[in-house]
Design a protein around this motif. Sequence first.
Motif, short mmCIF file in Angstrom:
data_model
loop_
_atom_site.label_atom_id
_atom_site.label_comp_id
_atom_site.label_asym_id
_atom_site.label_seq_id
_atom_site.Cartn_x
_atom_site.Cartn_y
_atom_site.Cartn_z
N ARG A 56 -0.40 -3.20 -0.99
CA ARG A 56 0.69 -2.23 -0.92
C ARG A 56 1.79 -2.65 0.05
O ARG A 56 2.96 -2.36 -0.15
N VAL A 57 1.43 -3.36 1.12
CA VAL A 57 2.41 -3.73 2.13
C VAL A 57 3.18 -4.99 1.75
O VAL A 57 4.40 -5.07 1.97
N ARG A 60 6.24 -4.53 -1.25
CA ARG A 60 6.98 -3.27 -1.25
C ARG A 60 8.22 -3.39 -2.09
O ARG A 60 8.87 -4.42 -2.06
N PRO A 61 8.65 -2.46 -2.83
CA PRO A 61 8.17 -1.11 -3.08
C PRO A 61 7.12 -1.04 -4.19
O PRO A 61 6.58 0.01 -4.44
N GLU A 63 3.38 -2.70 -6.01
CA GLU A 63 2.04 -2.97 -5.48
C GLU A 63 1.47 -4.22 -6.14
O GLU A 63 1.83 -4.57 -7.26
#
Length: 90
Positions: A56-57, A60-61, A63
Amino acid sequence: VLLCGAATAVAGPIAFVGLVVPHTCRLLVGVDHRWLLPLSVLLGAVLLTAADVVGRVVARPSEIDVGIVTAPIGAPFFIYIVRRQKVRAL
């Protein structure tokens, strides 16, 4: 190796974690199931949570799928486990 490939193809890449984590725990604590089972549960949950957070990190935005993040971690270790075993005739 064939069974691992078939299980991963049927159940998806997260099943791969279920194959690699217990082997990792067995290297850490030995074959005593009183320690092996709880540690496998804990490390499997930690690995999947960490892979989800990284997925998720990093992108971004959008996944990255958990299976894609766990593959670079689990595949080399699983190959090490397979190569470590003595080759047996089929």
